[in-house]
Design a protein around this motif. Sequence first.
Motif, PDB file in Angstrom:
ATOM      1  N   ILE A   2      48.622  37.399  51.369  1.00 11.12           N
ATOM      2  CA  ILE A   2      47.428  37.511  50.514  1.00 11.12           C
ATOM      3  C   ILE A   2      47.819  38.087  49.159  1.00 11.12           C
ATOM      4  O   ILE A   2      47.361  37.613  48.101  1.00 11.12           O
ATOM      5  CB  ILE A   2      46.349  38.384  51.190  1.00 11.12           C
ATOM      6  N   ASN A   3      48.656  39.092  49.156  1.00 11.44           N
ATOM      7  CA  ASN A   3      49.098  39.662  47.877  1.00 11.44           C
ATOM      8  C   ASN A   3      49.860  38.643  47.044  1.00 11.44           C
ATOM      9  O   ASN A   3      49.695  38.570  45.822  1.00 11.44           O
ATOM     10  CB  ASN A   3      49.973  40.894  48.138  1.00 11.44           C
TER      11      ASN A   3
ATOM     12  N   ALA B 192      42.132  40.397  51.898  1.00  7.84           N
ATOM     13  CA  ALA B 192      41.359  39.756  50.837  1.00  7.84           C
ATOM     14  C   ALA B 192      40.110  40.561  50.488  1.00  7.84           C
ATOM     15  O   ALA B 192      39.757  40.705  49.306  1.00  7.84           O
ATOM     16  CB  ALA B 192      40.976  38.337  51.256  1.00  7.84           C
ATOM     17  N   VAL B 193      39.433  41.106  51.499  1.00 12.43           N
ATOM     18  CA  VAL B 193      38.238  41.923  51.246  1.00 12.43           C
ATOM     19  C   VAL B 193      38.620  43.184  50.476  1.00 12.43           C
ATOM     20  O   VAL B 193      37.930  43.585  49.523  1.00 12.43           O
ATOM     21  CB  VAL B 193      37.535  42.287  52.569  1.00 12.43           C
TER      22      VAL B 193
ATOM     23  N   GLY C  94      38.686  44.796  42.885  1.00  9.01           N
ATOM     24  CA  GLY C  94      38.619  44.023  41.651  1.00  9.01           C
ATOM     25  C   GLY C  94      39.790  43.092  41.410  1.00  9.01           C
ATOM     26  O   GLY C  94      39.963  42.588  40.297  1.00  9.01           O
ATOM     27  N   ARG C  95      40.580  42.792  42.438  1.00 11.77           N
ATOM     28  CA  ARG C  95      41.751  41.935  42.272  1.00 11.77           C
ATOM     29  C   ARG C  95      41.479  40.492  42.692  1.00 11.77           C
ATOM     30  O   ARG C  95      42.313  39.606  42.478  1.00 11.77           O
ATOM     31  CB  ARG C  95      42.918  42.493  43.098  1.00 11.77           C
TER      32      ARG C  95
ATOM     33  N   ILE D 180      37.739  34.741  48.474  1.00  7.22           N
ATOM     34  CA  ILE D 180      38.106  35.400  49.730  1.00  7.22           C
ATOM     35  C   ILE D 180      38.408  34.378  50.818  1.00  7.22           C
ATOM     36  O   ILE D 180      39.484  34.390  51.442  1.00  7.22           O
ATOM     37  CB  ILE D 180      36.994  36.367  50.190  1.00  7.22           C
ATOM     38  N   VAL D 181      37.478  33.477  51.067  1.00  6.18           N
ATOM     39  CA  VAL D 181      37.668  32.502  52.153  1.00  6.18           C
ATOM     40  C   VAL D 181      38.757  31.482  51.831  1.00  6.18           C
ATOM     41  O   VAL D 181      39.592  31.189  52.708  1.00  6.18           O
ATOM     42  CB  VAL D 181      36.334  31.821  52.496  1.00  6.18           C
ATOM     43  N   PRO D 182      38.819  30.892  50.615  1.00 10.85           N
ATOM     44  CA  PRO D 182      39.928  29.975  50.314  1.00 10.85           C
ATOM     45  C   PRO D 182      41.301  30.617  50.491  1.00 10.85           C
ATOM     46  O   PRO D 182      42.240  29.965  50.969  1.00 10.85           O
ATOM     47  CB  PRO D 182      39.677  29.586  48.857  1.00 10.85           C
TER      48      PRO D 182
END
Length: 388
Positions: free
Chosen positions: A382-383, A335-336, A342-343, A349-351
């Motif tokens: 995540i993706n 996520a970071v 820029g995605r 990030i946290v959700p």
Amino acid sequence: MTPERAKGVAVLGSTGSIGRSALEVIAASQGRLRASVLVARRQTSLLWRQARQFGADYVVVTDSEAAEAQDWSGLPGHTRLLVGQECIRQAIASAGVDIVLSAFVGAVGLQGTMIAIQEGKPVALANKESMVVAGPIITRMACERGVPILPVDSEHSAIFQCLQAGRRDEVRRIVLTASGGPFRLRKVADLANVTVEEALAHPTWSMGRKITIDSATLMNKALEIIEARWLFDVEAGRIGVLIHPQSIVHSMVEFNDGSVIAQLSPPDMRLPIQYALYWPERRGGIARKLDWSQGLSLQFEPPDYERFAALKLGLEAAEAGGTAGTVLNAANEAAVEAFLNGRLRFDQIVPACRDIVDCHPFHPDPSLERILELDAWAREEINRWISA
């Protein structure tokens, strides 16, 4: 009198922020410490300069393409160049290594930590992900082989030092401090508009990009809660967090009689690095000192769990154990990276991490193979979360 032999240090991640600070400590050690092994992934030009300056016995590049692109002429005649992740073991196992600084950022550092323990070398642990991802496995291996793990994170170094004031069964709770990052006072509704540049502007610490973003979301503190749970064998319910904007008190330990022991120093990573490398001794060094001739105000406040939802997630993962830390760490790393590219918005990030942790196939006592499988799974999830 026989001269004191220099303690040989293997620096895994020598070109990163922690690695560079460690080499400053070694350079200032007056011959007591020696950089015997330097390991990096892709910053080969800097690694080459480090090898020339410190005369390392081994230089290891884990990325073969980066190694091939670098001109290695000019290395000291005795220095051996090794290429590939699998070569880390050969370098660590060499007689010239007395302690291993595990300073790679991210889950990739787990292998180096495990190799050091398997080779019976004390570990100065800056790679918190080793404990977050595989805490039970790492601590069990270290206990079986009698290998000390010396924390380098400023908070865990502080706890390690404070714990020496009493017995472990006298500890009531551990309190990790957090600066609150650059958005401690910003309205929660405005976090959706945070830019990468703003998130990288930490008010007190100078760190790498990934860790700086973690400090802005306070995910670094969530991961440190999990790390503390395994490093110090303490239940998650006895680990707390306080916001301390000055970053002078690095953590505290409260004992059962009400006494609270704290470790104070200016925010300078060279101090915990130095403490770990010299342990069990304390030596003078180049880390900044507090100036007691000047006024000093210290502020503490409880964290806002709405603003910093990562903290609740970290406490839950520490309490759950098993694969929760593995999945949280992998999801956060992905996520970071997505935010930096820029995605993903900062406030997502946290959700995103919460959703991945909540839906993952939890296992209470995973094997290393299962840990690695879930690490890869969480990154892919995540993706998918971003694309949904």
